[in-house]
Design an enzyme around this catalytic site. Structure first.
Site, PDB file in Angstrom:
ATOM      1  CE  LYS A 158      -3.699  -2.413   2.272  1.00 25.63           C
ATOM      2  NZ  LYS A 158      -4.103  -2.679   3.526  1.00 25.63           N
ATOM      3  CD  GLN A 210      -3.217  -4.415   6.543  1.00 26.19           C
ATOM      4  OE1 GLN A 210      -3.245  -3.407   6.061  1.00 26.19           O
ATOM      5  NE2 GLN A 210      -3.565  -5.707   6.093  1.00 26.19           N
ATOM      6  CG  ASP A 248     -10.019  -1.204   3.878  1.00 24.28           C
ATOM      7  OD1 ASP A 248      -9.562  -1.601   2.848  1.00 24.28           O
ATOM      8  OD2 ASP A 248      -9.080  -1.284   4.959  1.00 24.28           O
TER       9      ASP A 248
END
Ligand code: NAD
Length: 272
Positions: free
Chosen positions: A47, A91, A114
């Site tokens: 990322k 995460q 997300d």
């Protein structure tokens, strides 16, 4: 034919880079990590690489494994208020002692790139504008790139996770596919997969899908990432299944790069 996630994701990233440059935009994202999970470290590194390519400010907050919900949530709340932060990622997976739902839902829905908060999941299923979860969205963008028409097709999803399987139900219905979902309690999986014009497998089991389980001429999307003896495998036995499928995604180089590209698409375009 290979559905080349690397190629398509590169095109998306190039378009995003041009869009940022032409409009002179500035973006910042925050990644919250708890502990030092090796797979998470690799995903975060990937990322970060894309952030650098796009010139997006990348802020990595790494907490010790024994952190409490409250401290993580307080950090998220301060990032919600921070005008320089446009996207927040927690995460996953988080360690068991933390309340994942509570932590994810602390993220402001407009910064939830997300697409995992209750609000964004609800928006998806109510057909409201919102942020769509990156992996399912990436799969749809990949199929769109290759002009694959799903109308009236039998789409079978294997795996019913909140992250992949469930959002895919809605996204495939929007494409007018007939959707079936299989999971760990499904009996006679092959009976379903054999009938799939589009088979999407998101389980996490190396080579769960073998040649005799797929229909000739079908479209196969392999979401699984399985590391065995330091090598990556999908959920699909690519070598043999690819001989029978019309389209297939490889692992690596299929869904994975699309997921990362869509994360930044969600940051920059914020549309669905
Ligand atoms: P998960 O563990 O949350 O869900 C797995 C699903 O598989 C469950 O719904 C379960 O019911 C089902 N399942 C388990 N065993 C099964 C079986 N024998 N037959 C049929 N169904 C079975 O996992 P997830 O987060 O959805 O991820 C699935 C896989 O996809 C993992 O390998 C993960 O690493 C990978 N993944 C890849 C990407 C990417 O960007 N490529 C993104 C997310 C997840």
């Amino acid at each position: 034919m290979i559905l080349d996630g690397k190629l398509v994701s590169n095109k998306i990233k190039e378009e995003l880079k041009d869009y940022i440059q032409e409009n002179n935009l500035e973006y910042g994202i925050a990644v919250i990590q708890v502990g030092d999970d090796p797979a998470s470290n690799v995903y975060i590194k990937n990322k970060k690489k894309v952030a650098e390519y796009l010139n997006v400010n990348f802020n990595h907050f790494k907490f010790d494994l024994d952190i409490t919900d409250d401290i993580v949530i307080r950090k998220i709340e301060s990032l919600n208020k921070d005008k320089k932060i446009n996207g927040i990622i927690v995460q996953l997976p988080l360690p068991d002692h933390l309340n994942v739902d509570k932590i994810i839902n602390a993220i402001d829905e407009t910064k939830d790139i997300d697409g995992l908060t209750i609000k964004n999941c609800g928006n998806l299923f109510s057909n409201n504008p919102g942020i769509i979860s990156c992996t399912p969205y990436g799969i749809i963008k990949l199929l769109e790139y290759y002009n694959i028409n799903l109308e009236g097709k039998n789409a079978v999803i294997v795996g019913r996770s909140k992250l992949v399987g469930k959002p895919l139900i809605e996204l495939l219905l929007r494409k007018n596919a007939t959707v079936t979902v299989c999971h760990s309690k499904t009996k006679h999986l092959k009976d379903y997969t054999k009938k799939a014009d589009l088979l999407i497998c998101a389980v996490g089991c190396k080579h769960l899908i073998t040649k005799n389980m797929v229909k000739r001429g079908s479209i196969i999307v392999d979401v699984g990432i399985n590391k065995v003896d330091n090598k990556l495998y999908g959920d699909v036995d690519f070598k043999h299944v690819s001989k029978k499928a019309k389209y297939i995604t490889p692992v690596p180089g299929g869904v994975g790069p699309m997921t990362v590209a869509l994360l930044y698409y969600n940051l920059i375009k914020k549309e669905s």
